[in-house]
Design an enzyme around this catalytic site. Structure first.
Site, mmCIF file in Angstrom:
data_model
loop_
_atom_site.group_PDB
_atom_site.id
_atom_site.type_symbol
_atom_site.label_atom_id
_atom_site.label_comp_id
_atom_site.label_asym_id
_atom_site.label_seq_id
_atom_site.Cartn_x
_atom_site.Cartn_y
_atom_site.Cartn_z
ATOM 1 N N SER A 1 0.977 -1.539 0.307
ATOM 2 C CA SER A 1 0.321 0.073 -0.191
ATOM 3 C C SER A 1 1.104 1.577 -0.099
ATOM 4 O O SER A 1 1.942 1.448 0.814
ATOM 5 C CB SER A 1 -1.089 -0.021 1.219
ATOM 6 O OG SER A 1 -1.272 1.279 1.095
ATOM 7 N N TYR B 1 -1.162 0.455 10.382
ATOM 8 C CA TYR B 1 -1.231 -0.557 8.973
ATOM 9 C C TYR B 1 0.125 -0.276 7.769
ATOM 10 O O TYR B 1 0.834 -0.992 7.310
ATOM 11 C CB TYR B 1 -2.925 0.051 8.567
ATOM 12 C CG TYR B 1 -2.812 -0.425 7.012
ATOM 13 C CD1 TYR B 1 -3.502 -1.411 6.466
ATOM 14 C CD2 TYR B 1 -2.388 0.759 5.182
ATOM 15 C CE1 TYR B 1 -3.676 -1.896 4.624
ATOM 16 C CE2 TYR B 1 -2.913 0.772 4.922
ATOM 17 C CZ TYR B 1 -3.226 -0.953 4.299
ATOM 18 O OH TYR B 1 -3.669 -1.478 3.044
HETATM 19 P P1 NDP Z 1 -10.847 -6.646 2.076
HETATM 20 O O1 NDP Z 1 -11.245 -6.451 3.474
HETATM 21 O O2 NDP Z 1 -12.247 -6.228 0.551
HETATM 22 O O3 NDP Z 1 -10.515 -8.701 1.617
HETATM 23 C C1 NDP Z 1 -9.097 -9.068 2.758
HETATM 24 C C2 NDP Z 1 -9.123 -9.833 2.743
HETATM 25 O O4 NDP Z 1 -7.757 -10.713 3.582
HETATM 26 C C3 NDP Z 1 -10.243 -10.643 2.732
HETATM 27 O O5 NDP Z 1 -10.407 -12.405 1.500
HETATM 28 C C4 NDP Z 1 -10.135 -11.658 4.264
HETATM 29 O O6 NDP Z 1 -11.016 -12.649 4.451
HETATM 30 C C5 NDP Z 1 -8.743 -11.945 3.852
HETATM 31 N N1 NDP Z 1 -8.474 -11.397 5.163
HETATM 32 C C6 NDP Z 1 -8.294 -10.715 6.529
HETATM 33 N N2 NDP Z 1 -7.905 -11.197 7.552
HETATM 34 C C7 NDP Z 1 -7.699 -12.234 7.382
HETATM 35 C C8 NDP Z 1 -7.403 -13.937 8.792
HETATM 36 N N3 NDP Z 1 -6.628 -13.275 9.931
HETATM 37 N N4 NDP Z 1 -7.132 -14.953 8.409
HETATM 38 C C9 NDP Z 1 -7.293 -15.046 6.606
HETATM 39 N N5 NDP Z 1 -7.366 -13.861 6.227
HETATM 40 C C10 NDP Z 1 -8.025 -12.690 5.792
HETATM 41 O O7 NDP Z 1 -9.534 -5.802 1.254
HETATM 42 P P2 NDP Z 1 -8.385 -5.743 0.231
HETATM 43 O O8 NDP Z 1 -9.557 -6.292 -1.431
HETATM 44 O O9 NDP Z 1 -9.196 -3.954 -0.353
HETATM 45 O O10 NDP Z 1 -7.814 -5.422 -0.123
HETATM 46 C C11 NDP Z 1 -6.590 -6.831 -0.299
HETATM 47 C C12 NDP Z 1 -4.275 -6.174 0.242
HETATM 48 O O11 NDP Z 1 -5.233 -4.766 -1.154
HETATM 49 C C13 NDP Z 1 -4.492 -6.000 1.389
HETATM 50 O O12 NDP Z 1 -3.884 -6.551 2.095
HETATM 51 C C14 NDP Z 1 -4.705 -4.346 1.329
HETATM 52 O O13 NDP Z 1 -3.562 -4.184 2.488
HETATM 53 C C15 NDP Z 1 -4.401 -4.162 -0.343
HETATM 54 N N6 NDP Z 1 -4.886 -1.839 -0.490
HETATM 55 C C16 NDP Z 1 -5.903 -2.087 -0.803
HETATM 56 C C17 NDP Z 1 -6.256 -1.162 -0.992
HETATM 57 C C18 NDP Z 1 -7.314 -0.600 -1.715
HETATM 58 O O14 NDP Z 1 -7.646 0.261 -1.575
HETATM 59 N N7 NDP Z 1 -8.731 -1.737 -1.842
HETATM 60 C C19 NDP Z 1 -5.273 -0.109 -1.209
HETATM 61 C C20 NDP Z 1 -3.964 -0.883 -1.255
HETATM 62 C C21 NDP Z 1 -4.007 -2.051 -0.651
HETATM 63 P P3 NDP Z 1 -12.365 -12.653 5.369
HETATM 64 O O15 NDP Z 1 -13.538 -13.246 4.369
HETATM 65 O O16 NDP Z 1 -12.137 -14.450 6.098
HETATM 66 O O17 NDP Z 1 -12.321 -11.955 6.361
#
Ligand code: NDP
Length: 252
Positions: free
Chosen positions: A150, A163
Protein backbone atom coordinates in the site's frame (compact mmCIF):
# COMPACT_ATOMS: atom_id res chain seq x y z
CA UNK A 1 6.38 -5.99 -17.32
CA UNK A 2 5.70 -8.20 -20.30
CA UNK A 3 2.30 -8.29 -21.98
CA UNK A 4 -0.17 -11.10 -21.40
CA UNK A 5 -0.91 -12.23 -24.91
CA UNK A 6 -2.89 -15.43 -24.55
CA UNK A 7 -5.80 -16.00 -22.25
CA UNK A 8 -4.36 -19.43 -21.24
CA UNK A 9 -0.98 -18.05 -20.20
CA UNK A 10 -1.15 -19.89 -16.87
CA UNK A 11 -2.50 -23.24 -18.06
CA UNK A 12 -1.47 -26.02 -15.68
CA UNK A 13 -0.12 -23.62 -13.03
CA UNK A 14 -1.15 -23.92 -9.38
CA UNK A 15 -1.82 -20.60 -7.67
CA UNK A 16 -2.47 -19.77 -4.02
CA UNK A 17 -4.34 -16.52 -3.28
CA UNK A 18 -4.71 -15.43 0.33
CA UNK A 19 -7.79 -13.35 1.11
CA UNK A 20 -9.64 -14.85 -1.86
CA UNK A 21 -13.08 -14.52 -0.29
CA UNK A 22 -13.74 -10.95 -1.43
CA UNK A 23 -12.27 -7.72 -2.75
CA UNK A 24 -9.00 -7.75 -4.69
CA UNK A 25 -8.10 -11.35 -3.80
CA UNK A 26 -11.40 -12.72 -5.11
CA UNK A 27 -11.07 -10.85 -8.40
CA UNK A 28 -7.42 -11.88 -8.83
CA UNK A 29 -8.31 -15.54 -8.15
CA UNK A 30 -11.02 -15.45 -10.83
CA UNK A 31 -8.64 -13.75 -13.28
CA UNK A 32 -5.90 -16.34 -12.63
CA UNK A 33 -8.42 -19.14 -13.23
CA UNK A 34 -9.50 -17.41 -16.45
CA UNK A 35 -5.89 -17.68 -17.61
CA UNK A 36 -5.86 -21.41 -16.91
CA UNK A 37 -4.47 -21.67 -13.35
CA UNK A 38 -5.77 -24.07 -10.73
CA UNK A 39 -6.62 -22.01 -7.66
CA UNK A 40 -6.05 -22.64 -3.98
CA UNK A 41 -8.36 -20.19 -2.24
CA UNK A 42 -7.51 -19.05 1.30
CA UNK A 43 -9.69 -17.01 3.63
CA UNK A 44 -11.33 -17.52 6.98
CA UNK A 45 -14.83 -18.53 5.88
CA UNK A 46 -15.38 -21.65 3.76
CA UNK A 47 -18.76 -20.42 2.48
CA UNK A 48 -17.26 -17.21 1.11
CA UNK A 49 -14.44 -19.15 -0.59
CA UNK A 50 -17.03 -21.49 -2.11
CA UNK A 51 -18.72 -18.43 -3.63
CA UNK A 52 -15.39 -17.47 -5.25
CA UNK A 53 -15.13 -21.07 -6.48
CA UNK A 54 -18.67 -20.83 -7.93
CA UNK A 55 -17.65 -17.69 -9.81
CA UNK A 56 -14.51 -19.44 -11.13
CA UNK A 57 -16.55 -22.41 -12.37
CA UNK A 58 -19.20 -20.14 -13.87
CA UNK A 59 -16.42 -18.43 -15.83
CA UNK A 60 -15.22 -21.81 -17.15
CA UNK A 61 -12.32 -22.32 -14.72
CA UNK A 62 -11.40 -25.63 -13.09
CA UNK A 63 -12.85 -26.29 -9.61
CA UNK A 64 -10.69 -24.63 -6.95
CA UNK A 65 -9.17 -26.05 -3.79
CA UNK A 66 -10.66 -24.39 -0.70
CA UNK A 67 -8.32 -23.73 2.22
CA UNK A 68 -10.21 -21.97 5.00
CA UNK A 69 -7.98 -20.80 7.83
CA UNK A 70 -7.30 -17.76 9.95
CA UNK A 71 -3.86 -16.33 9.16
CA UNK A 72 -3.48 -15.48 12.86
CA UNK A 73 -3.25 -19.22 13.64
CA UNK A 74 0.48 -19.58 13.14
CA UNK A 75 0.57 -23.38 13.43
CA UNK A 76 -2.00 -23.70 10.66
CA UNK A 77 -0.10 -21.24 8.47
CA UNK A 78 3.11 -23.20 9.05
CA UNK A 79 1.31 -26.37 7.96
CA UNK A 80 0.27 -24.93 4.58
CA UNK A 81 3.53 -25.82 2.83
CA UNK A 82 3.43 -29.51 3.78
CA UNK A 83 -0.31 -29.67 2.98
CA UNK A 84 0.13 -28.16 -0.49
CA UNK A 85 3.25 -30.30 -1.08
CA UNK A 86 1.27 -33.48 -0.45
CA UNK A 87 -1.45 -32.36 -2.83
CA UNK A 88 0.49 -30.65 -5.64
CA UNK A 89 4.24 -31.23 -5.08
CA UNK A 90 5.03 -27.62 -5.96
CA UNK A 91 3.49 -24.12 -6.15
CA UNK A 92 3.77 -21.89 -9.22
CA UNK A 93 2.10 -18.69 -7.99
CA UNK A 94 1.64 -17.17 -4.55
CA UNK A 95 -0.46 -14.00 -4.25
CA UNK A 96 0.07 -12.60 -0.72
CA UNK A 97 -3.05 -10.46 -0.69
CA UNK A 98 -4.93 -10.94 2.61
CA UNK A 99 -4.79 -7.93 4.85
CA UNK A 100 -6.58 -5.90 7.48
CA UNK A 101 -6.83 -2.16 7.96
CA UNK A 102 -6.76 -2.36 11.74
CA UNK A 103 -7.98 0.91 13.23
CA UNK A 104 -7.26 4.44 12.06
CA UNK A 105 -6.20 5.96 15.34
CA UNK A 106 -3.24 7.87 16.82
CA UNK A 107 -0.26 5.70 17.78
CA UNK A 108 -0.69 6.89 21.34
CA UNK A 109 -4.22 5.43 21.39
CA UNK A 110 -3.47 2.17 19.58
CA UNK A 111 -4.40 -0.85 21.67
CA UNK A 112 -2.28 -4.01 21.99
CA UNK A 113 -5.04 -5.94 20.28
CA UNK A 114 -5.15 -3.69 17.20
CA UNK A 115 -1.35 -3.58 16.90
CA UNK A 116 -0.94 -7.35 17.23
CA UNK A 117 -3.84 -8.20 14.92
CA UNK A 118 -2.58 -5.88 12.16
CA UNK A 119 1.03 -7.09 12.41
CA UNK A 120 -0.03 -10.72 12.63
CA UNK A 121 -2.18 -10.74 9.47
CA UNK A 122 -0.33 -8.19 7.32
CA UNK A 123 3.26 -9.05 8.23
CA UNK A 124 3.97 -12.11 10.36
CA UNK A 125 1.65 -14.42 8.40
CA UNK A 126 3.44 -13.45 5.19
CA UNK A 127 6.84 -14.27 6.66
CA UNK A 128 5.46 -17.65 7.79
CA UNK A 129 3.99 -18.20 4.32
CA UNK A 130 7.34 -17.42 2.67
CA UNK A 131 9.03 -19.90 5.01
CA UNK A 132 6.54 -22.71 4.47
CA UNK A 133 5.96 -22.13 0.73
CA UNK A 134 9.54 -21.45 -0.40
CA UNK A 135 10.38 -25.15 -0.91
CA UNK A 136 7.30 -25.53 -3.13
CA UNK A 137 8.05 -22.37 -5.12
CA UNK A 138 11.62 -23.61 -5.63
CA UNK A 139 10.20 -26.77 -7.18
CA UNK A 140 8.16 -24.81 -9.73
CA UNK A 141 9.57 -24.10 -13.19
CA UNK A 142 9.01 -20.34 -12.77
CA UNK A 143 7.72 -19.50 -9.28
CA UNK A 144 5.96 -16.13 -9.08
CA UNK A 145 5.19 -14.25 -5.86
CA UNK A 146 3.21 -11.02 -5.59
CA UNK A 147 2.89 -9.16 -2.29
CA UNK A 148 0.03 -6.67 -2.02
CA UNK A 149 1.27 -3.57 -0.26
CA UNK A 150 0.00 0.00 0.00
CA UNK A 151 1.06 3.58 -0.53
CA UNK A 152 0.40 3.96 3.20
CA UNK A 153 3.70 2.11 3.77
CA UNK A 154 5.47 5.46 3.37
CA UNK A 155 4.17 6.34 6.85
CA UNK A 156 3.32 9.91 5.88
CA UNK A 157 -0.30 9.87 7.05
CA UNK A 158 -1.39 10.47 10.62
CA UNK A 159 -3.55 7.77 12.25
CA UNK A 160 -2.59 4.97 9.83
CA UNK A 161 0.21 3.73 12.15
CA UNK A 162 -0.26 -0.05 12.55
CA UNK A 163 -1.34 -0.54 8.90
CA UNK A 164 1.50 1.67 7.58
CA UNK A 165 4.15 -0.04 9.72
CA UNK A 166 2.88 -3.52 8.77
CA UNK A 167 2.97 -2.65 5.05
CA UNK A 168 6.45 -1.06 5.33
CA UNK A 169 7.58 -4.31 6.97
CA UNK A 170 5.90 -6.28 4.20
CA UNK A 171 7.80 -4.26 1.57
CA UNK A 172 11.08 -5.08 3.33
CA UNK A 173 10.08 -8.74 3.61
CA UNK A 174 9.26 -8.89 -0.10
CA UNK A 175 12.49 -7.20 -1.19
CA UNK A 176 14.57 -9.40 1.12
CA UNK A 177 12.94 -12.54 -0.27
CA UNK A 178 13.47 -11.24 -3.81
CA UNK A 179 17.19 -10.79 -3.08
CA UNK A 180 17.42 -14.27 -1.57
CA UNK A 181 15.91 -15.96 -4.64
CA UNK A 182 17.64 -13.74 -7.20
CA UNK A 183 19.74 -16.62 -8.56
CA UNK A 184 16.72 -18.94 -8.89
CA UNK A 185 13.73 -19.10 -11.26
CA UNK A 186 11.51 -17.37 -8.68
CA UNK A 187 10.46 -13.73 -9.19
CA UNK A 188 9.09 -11.76 -6.25
CA UNK A 189 7.41 -8.39 -6.72
CA UNK A 190 5.13 -5.93 -4.97
CA UNK A 191 1.88 -4.36 -6.15
CA UNK A 192 0.60 -1.18 -4.60
CA UNK A 193 -2.89 -1.26 -6.09
CA UNK A 194 -3.88 2.30 -5.22
CA UNK A 195 -7.49 3.01 -4.21
CA UNK A 196 -9.78 0.12 -5.19
CA UNK A 197 -13.50 -0.17 -4.36
CA UNK A 198 -13.54 -2.85 -1.66
CA UNK A 199 -14.82 -3.30 1.89
CA UNK A 200 -11.42 -2.24 3.25
CA UNK A 201 -11.41 0.99 1.26
CA UNK A 202 -14.99 1.73 2.38
CA UNK A 203 -13.95 1.23 6.00
CA UNK A 204 -11.05 3.68 5.59
CA UNK A 205 -13.04 6.26 3.60
CA UNK A 206 -16.72 5.80 4.53
CA UNK A 207 -17.87 9.01 2.80
CA UNK A 208 -16.36 8.11 -0.57
CA UNK A 209 -18.50 7.02 -3.52
CA UNK A 210 -17.08 3.60 -4.54
CA UNK A 211 -18.33 4.20 -8.08
CA UNK A 212 -15.52 6.78 -8.45
CA UNK A 213 -12.85 4.10 -7.88
CA UNK A 214 -11.54 1.25 -10.03
CA UNK A 215 -13.11 -2.11 -9.17
CA UNK A 216 -11.15 -5.21 -8.06
CA UNK A 217 -11.95 -6.72 -11.47
CA UNK A 218 -10.26 -3.79 -13.20
CA UNK A 219 -6.97 -4.15 -11.27
CA UNK A 220 -6.88 -7.98 -11.45
CA UNK A 221 -5.22 -8.17 -14.92
CA UNK A 222 -2.23 -6.27 -13.49
CA UNK A 223 -1.50 -9.29 -11.30
CA UNK A 224 -1.45 -11.62 -14.31
CA UNK A 225 1.44 -9.64 -15.79
CA UNK A 226 3.50 -10.37 -12.65
CA UNK A 227 2.66 -14.09 -12.85
CA UNK A 228 3.87 -14.40 -16.44
CA UNK A 229 6.46 -17.22 -16.67
CA UNK A 230 8.52 -14.90 -18.93
CA UNK A 231 8.60 -12.06 -16.39
CA UNK A 232 12.09 -10.69 -15.77
CA UNK A 233 11.51 -8.17 -12.98
CA UNK A 234 12.40 -9.20 -9.42
CA UNK A 235 12.18 -7.12 -6.24
CA UNK A 236 10.27 -4.29 -7.92
CA UNK A 237 7.20 -2.33 -6.84
CA UNK A 238 4.42 -1.67 -9.35
CA UNK A 239 1.75 0.98 -8.77
CA UNK A 240 -1.86 0.49 -9.83
CA UNK A 241 -2.34 4.18 -10.60
CA UNK A 242 0.55 4.10 -13.10
CA UNK A 243 -0.68 0.82 -14.56
CA UNK A 244 -4.17 2.29 -15.18
CA UNK A 245 -2.63 5.37 -16.87
CA UNK A 246 -0.46 3.14 -19.10
CA UNK A 247 -3.48 1.00 -20.01
CA UNK A 248 -5.51 4.07 -20.94
CA UNK A 249 -2.66 5.48 -23.03
CA UNK A 250 -2.39 2.14 -24.88
CA UNK A 251 -6.11 2.05 -25.63
CA UNK A 252 -6.36 5.72 -26.77
P1 NDP B 1 -10.96 -6.72 1.83
O1 NDP B 1 -11.20 -6.28 3.21
O2 NDP B 1 -12.06 -6.61 0.83
O3 NDP B 1 -10.45 -8.25 1.81
C1 NDP B 1 -9.47 -8.66 2.71
C2 NDP B 1 -9.23 -10.14 2.55
O4 NDP B 1 -8.29 -10.55 3.53
C3 NDP B 1 -10.49 -10.97 2.74
O5 NDP B 1 -10.54 -12.01 1.79
C4 NDP B 1 -10.30 -11.51 4.13
O6 NDP B 1 -10.90 -12.78 4.30
C5 NDP B 1 -8.80 -11.68 4.23
N1 NDP B 1 -8.40 -11.71 5.62
C6 NDP B 1 -8.45 -10.72 6.53
N2 NDP B 1 -8.07 -11.15 7.73
C7 NDP B 1 -7.75 -12.46 7.60
C8 NDP B 1 -7.28 -13.46 8.50
N3 NDP B 1 -7.09 -13.21 9.79
N4 NDP B 1 -7.08 -14.69 8.02
C9 NDP B 1 -7.31 -14.96 6.72
N5 NDP B 1 -7.74 -14.07 5.81
C10 NDP B 1 -7.96 -12.83 6.26
O7 NDP B 1 -9.67 -5.90 1.36
P2 NDP B 1 -9.06 -5.52 -0.06
O8 NDP B 1 -9.46 -6.48 -1.09
O9 NDP B 1 -9.24 -4.09 -0.26
O10 NDP B 1 -7.50 -5.70 0.29
C11 NDP B 1 -6.67 -6.71 -0.28
C12 NDP B 1 -5.23 -6.25 -0.10
O11 NDP B 1 -5.02 -5.04 -0.82
C13 NDP B 1 -4.87 -5.96 1.35
O12 NDP B 1 -3.56 -6.44 1.63
C14 NDP B 1 -4.89 -4.44 1.41
O13 NDP B 1 -4.04 -3.94 2.42
C15 NDP B 1 -4.40 -4.08 0.03
N6 NDP B 1 -4.75 -2.74 -0.42
C16 NDP B 1 -6.05 -2.42 -0.71
C17 NDP B 1 -6.35 -1.15 -1.17
C18 NDP B 1 -7.75 -0.74 -1.51
O14 NDP B 1 -7.97 0.44 -1.85
N7 NDP B 1 -8.72 -1.62 -1.47
C19 NDP B 1 -5.32 -0.12 -1.36
C20 NDP B 1 -3.98 -0.57 -1.02
C21 NDP B 1 -3.73 -1.84 -0.59
P3 NDP B 1 -12.15 -13.05 5.30
O15 NDP B 1 -13.29 -13.34 4.39
O16 NDP B 1 -11.70 -14.22 6.05
O17 NDP B 1 -12.36 -11.82 6.13
Amino acid sequence: MSKTETSRLLEGKTALVTGASRGIGRAVAIELAHHGAHLVLQGRVAGALEETDDAIRAAGGSPATILPLNLMQSDRVDAMGPTLFQRFGHLDIFIANAGVLGALTPLAHTTDQIWQHTMSVNLEANWRLVRTLNPLLQRAEAGRVVFVSSGAASGKKAYWGPYAVSKAGLDALARTYAAEVASTAIKVNIINPGPIATAMRAKAFPGEDPATLPSPEQIAPMFIELCDPNLEENGATFNGREWFVAKKTQSD
